[in-house]
Design a protein around this motif. Structure first.
Motif, PDB file in Angstrom:
ATOM      1  N   GLN A  26      10.695  -2.926  -2.129  1.00 16.65           N
ATOM      2  CA  GLN A  26       9.834  -3.864  -1.405  1.00 16.65           C
ATOM      3  C   GLN A  26       9.203  -3.191  -0.191  1.00 16.65           C
ATOM      4  OE1 GLN A  26       9.138  -7.314  -2.116  1.00 16.65           O
ATOM      5  NE2 GLN A  26       7.581  -6.892  -0.586  1.00 16.65           N
ATOM      6  N   GLY A  27       7.885  -3.283  -0.102  1.00 17.13           N
ATOM      7  CA  GLY A  27       7.169  -2.722   1.030  1.00 17.13           C
ATOM      8  C   GLY A  27       6.955  -1.225   0.951  1.00 17.13           C
ATOM      9  N   GLN A  28       7.465  -0.586  -0.105  1.00 16.25           N
ATOM     10  CA  GLN A  28       7.347   0.867  -0.213  1.00 16.25           C
ATOM     11  C   GLN A  28       6.631   1.304  -1.494  1.00 16.25           C
ATOM     12  OE1 GLN A  28      10.988   3.098   0.827  1.00 16.25           O
ATOM     13  NE2 GLN A  28      11.884   1.140   1.433  1.00 16.25           N
ATOM     14  N   GLU A  29       7.246   1.018  -2.651  1.00 20.07           N
ATOM     15  CA  GLU A  29       6.662   1.547  -3.869  1.00 20.07           C
ATOM     16  C   GLU A  29       7.213   0.855  -5.109  1.00 20.07           C
ATOM     17  OE1 GLU A  29       7.889   5.585  -3.199  1.00 20.07           O
ATOM     18  OE2 GLU A  29       9.560   5.420  -4.619  1.00 20.07           O
TER      19      GLU A  29
ATOM     20  N   ASN B  47      -1.953   1.143   3.711  1.00 18.88           N
ATOM     21  CA  ASN B  47      -2.685   0.113   4.451  1.00 18.88           C
ATOM     22  C   ASN B  47      -3.885   0.739   5.138  1.00 18.88           C
ATOM     23  OD1 ASN B  47      -1.779   1.289   6.945  1.00 18.88           O
ATOM     24  ND2 ASN B  47       0.152   0.167   6.744  1.00 18.88           N
TER      25      ASN B  47
ATOM     26  N   SER C  14       2.781   1.875  -1.395  1.00 17.25           N
ATOM     27  CA  SER C  14       2.157   0.942  -0.451  1.00 17.25           C
ATOM     28  C   SER C  14       1.424   1.711   0.641  1.00 17.25           C
ATOM     29  CB  SER C  14       3.221   0.036   0.179  1.00 17.25           C
ATOM     30  OG  SER C  14       3.801  -0.805  -0.791  1.00 17.25           O
TER      31      SER C  14
ATOM     32  N   GLN D 260      -1.963  -2.081  -2.039  1.00 17.58           N
ATOM     33  CA  GLN D 260      -1.423  -3.008  -1.056  1.00 17.58           C
ATOM     34  C   GLN D 260      -0.046  -3.428  -1.559  1.00 17.58           C
ATOM     35  OE1 GLN D 260      -2.948  -3.619   1.778  1.00 17.58           O
ATOM     36  NE2 GLN D 260      -4.757  -2.439   1.190  1.00 17.58           N
ATOM     37  N   THR D 261       0.859  -3.750  -0.691  1.00 17.91           N
ATOM     38  CA  THR D 261       2.211  -4.097  -1.109  1.00 17.91           C
ATOM     39  C   THR D 261       2.196  -5.298  -2.051  1.00 17.91           C
ATOM     40  OG1 THR D 261       3.114  -3.296   0.979  1.00 17.91           O
ATOM     41  CG2 THR D 261       4.514  -4.754  -0.327  1.00 17.91           C
TER      42      THR D 261
ATOM     43  N   GLU E 271       1.560 -11.185   6.952  1.00 16.60           N
ATOM     44  CA  GLU E 271       1.494 -10.242   5.843  1.00 16.60           C
ATOM     45  C   GLU E 271       0.756 -10.900   4.680  1.00 16.60           C
ATOM     46  OE1 GLU E 271       2.451  -7.092   5.693  1.00 16.60           O
ATOM     47  OE2 GLU E 271       3.107  -7.118   7.787  1.00 16.60           O
TER      48      GLU E 271
END
Length: 569
Positions: free
Chosen positions: A246-249, A274, A272, A67-68, A446
């Motif tokens: 952020q939000g990726q890896e 979901n 990341s 998860q992020t 989020e």
């Protein structure tokens, strides 16, 4: 030595991949199977030859679905499980533990317990270096634990050090050092507790990484200088931090000078994922490992891929719905009990997990030696729920919604996006509580936002989250009055003197049988007070590509613990 551990709890998002429509309770039950939630199983890959070419071509990089993470990459500030993964890879701790939860050497080769079980002396490994090239010494250990005592420390782990002799004088006074933390020489350090503290060893355990003083040093009272380095972590762990998108890896590369030998995998990417992408990423070979809800549909899809292995084991944790007890709607425990009786938790568990979980009744998990089984199960009972609400003064209006003193019983429920767990939970909860005259309005955000609003700002009426528990049954770090502060884990504001009294008794004795008696009383008290609606105690499952070798995950051993020995085929 005796096992003496303290609970460290970190927020974990319960994600899902397959949507299950809410049916009638009886219909859901027909689809479920009851399993022994204390057992573990490993479903081997049936056809490793089906490994996608994409994964075959990736020889030097392990990709792990997460998860992020919020990005609090620091041993004393990481709150989510995914932040903690980064911490575990970059930093190393004094001790770790085996699959049974017993402490094992890490940066400390051995330790002694003396002074009437109050002083812990750690003998450190020689020749260990941080990734910045500096030597690891006892001064770095002292710095890390002194930082937890700092007057400006506002993270979730203050309970780890509050029992050390001199903590109060340093935290609230003019002391320039913590009396109970003694650097004996470069390779020896001791910690003396004010009194016997049964869970002490967990404060020195896995996940409490040691920070190099040379990188993180700050003047007493100005911990912001340490926090400014969240995105540039430096430790002595098996991997070095590269960057965070952020939000990726999160990208990491191996620490070639790791004290336990050069890790066998060159790079690790925490990618990341979901609810919509997890299984797809695994099946396509885009991700090598991910935590997937243990449900029959998910297992069938993963097994069909042929090259994926499923490692399934009891999760030492639980899902819950938390009340903000500062809200007058929830001040009366009859209301909390009514809302628990009025929610068909069994229907939710059967609908979502289909046999891979049970309804939870306690903050101490069934895998723990301290679990108390003789508790009120609050089985679904609409009539009892309505009776309790009537007694609490909430009467049904002409529109069917209850009200009291001119206020409608309307609850704002803060929850998170990207999860079929939540998608399943929302309609069942709304429908059940509507039947007893309570309106629920979900607000989806989020997960990082949810975590901040609940833990830091405490801006919520109702929320749902989950705890990943540590080995020891101590719960002061979650339910203790002292944790009712911004950034503390008692976000709901449970302030019960008898609870604190029992929890303090539980940490003041090392005899396991006596501790079990104390925690049995505490569980019965909390079972009556209900600061939470305890939801589910489930199996946890990691899906692992057949290209990954020597990866063994279990209740007390996560995938990062022995990562330096894991190989890619």
């Amino acid at each position: 030595m005796k096992r003496k551990l303290v609970t460290m709890l970190s927020v974990v998002m319960v994600a899902s991949t397959i949507f299950t429509a809410c049916g009638k309770s009886g219909e859901a039950a027909k689809e479920t199977k009851k399993i022994d939630k204390k057992s573990s199983e490993k479903k081997e890959a049936k056809d490793p030859a089906k490994l996608p070419q994409t994964a075959k071509n990736r020889k030097d990089t392990l990709i792990v679905g997460v998860q992020t993470p919020p990005g609090n990459f620091n041993p004393i500030y990481g709150q989510t499980v995914d932040d903690q993964y980064v911490v575990n890879l970059v930093f190393d701790s004094l001790t770790a533990n085996d699959k049974d939860g017993n402490p094992t050497p890490r940066l400390a080769e051995k330790w002694d317990l003396t002074n009437g079980d109050k002083t812990y002396t750690f003998h450190l490994r020689k020749g260990v270096k941080f990734s910045n090239g500096n030597d690891f010494t006892a001064k770095d250990v002292a710095f890390t634990y002194t930082a937890l005592c700092d007057p400006s420390y506002d993270g979730p782990m203050g309970n780890y050090v509050e029992h050390i002799d001199g903590y109060e004088e340093y935290k609230k006074g003019n002391a320039t050092e913590v009396k109970g933390i003694k650097v004996i020489d470069d390779n020896t350090i001791s910690f003396t507790m004010k009194e016997v503290y049964a869970p002490s060893m967990d404060a020195f355990g896995y996940g409490v990484g040691i920070m190099p003083k040379s990188e993180y040093d700050f003047p007493k009272g100005n911990i912001q200088k340490l926090k400014d380095k969240f995105l540039t972590p430096v430790g002595s762990g098996p991997y070095k931090f590269v960057n965070f998108k952020q939000g990726q890896e999160v990208n990491l590369t191996r620490n070639d000078n790791y004290w336990n030998g050069q890790p066998k995998i060159t790079n690790i990417i925490l990618k990341s994922t979901n609810a919509s992408t997890q299984i797809q990423e695994l099946v396509s070979g885009g991700v090598d490992i991910d935590r997937i809800p243990a449900r029959p549909e998910n297992i069938q899809q993963l097994e069909a891929a042929g090259f994926l292995e499923e490692q399934i084991y009891p999760k030492n944790g639980y899902g819950y719905i938390g009340f903000n007890l500062r809200d007058k709607k929830f001040a009366d425990k009859k209301v909390r009990q009514a809302l628990t009786y009025g929610f068909d938790r069994q229907k939710f568990v059967d609908t979502y997990y289909k046999g891979y979980a049970d309804v939870c009744h306690s903050a101490i998990n069934t895998v723990s030696w301290a679990y108390e089984s003789n508790l009120n199960e609050y089985k679904y009972d609409k009539d009892k729920a309505e009776k309790l609400l009537d007694e609490a003064g909430w009467k049904k209006g002409s529109d069917g919604i209850r009200e009291k003193d001119g206020e409608k019983f309307k609850i704002k429920w803060l929850t998170y996006t990207g999860s079929k767990y939540v998608d399943t939970l929302i309609p069942i909860l709304q429908q059940d509580w509507k039947k007893i005259g309570v309106e629920v309005v979900p607000e989806l955000v989020e997960f990082a936002t949810l975590s901040s609003k609940v833990t830091d700002k405490r801006e919520f009426e109702l929320c749902n989250m989950a705890w990943a528990s540590s080995l020891d049954p101590d719960q002061l770090g979650t339910f203790g009055i002292q944790q009712d502060v911004p950034g503390g884990f008692n976000a709901g504001g449970f302030r019960n003197e008898e609870s604190d009294k029992l929890l303090k008794e539980g940490i003041a004795v090392t005899d396991k049988a006596k501790r079990k008696e104390v925690y049995s009383k505490w569980q019965k008290l909390v079972n009556d007070e209900l600061p939470y609606i305890f939801l589910d105690s489930s199996k946890e499952m990691f899906s692992v590509s057949s290209k990954v070798k020597n990866m063994d995950i279990s209740t007390y051993v996560n995938w990062t613990m022995n990562i330096d020995k894991v190989e890619l085929q």
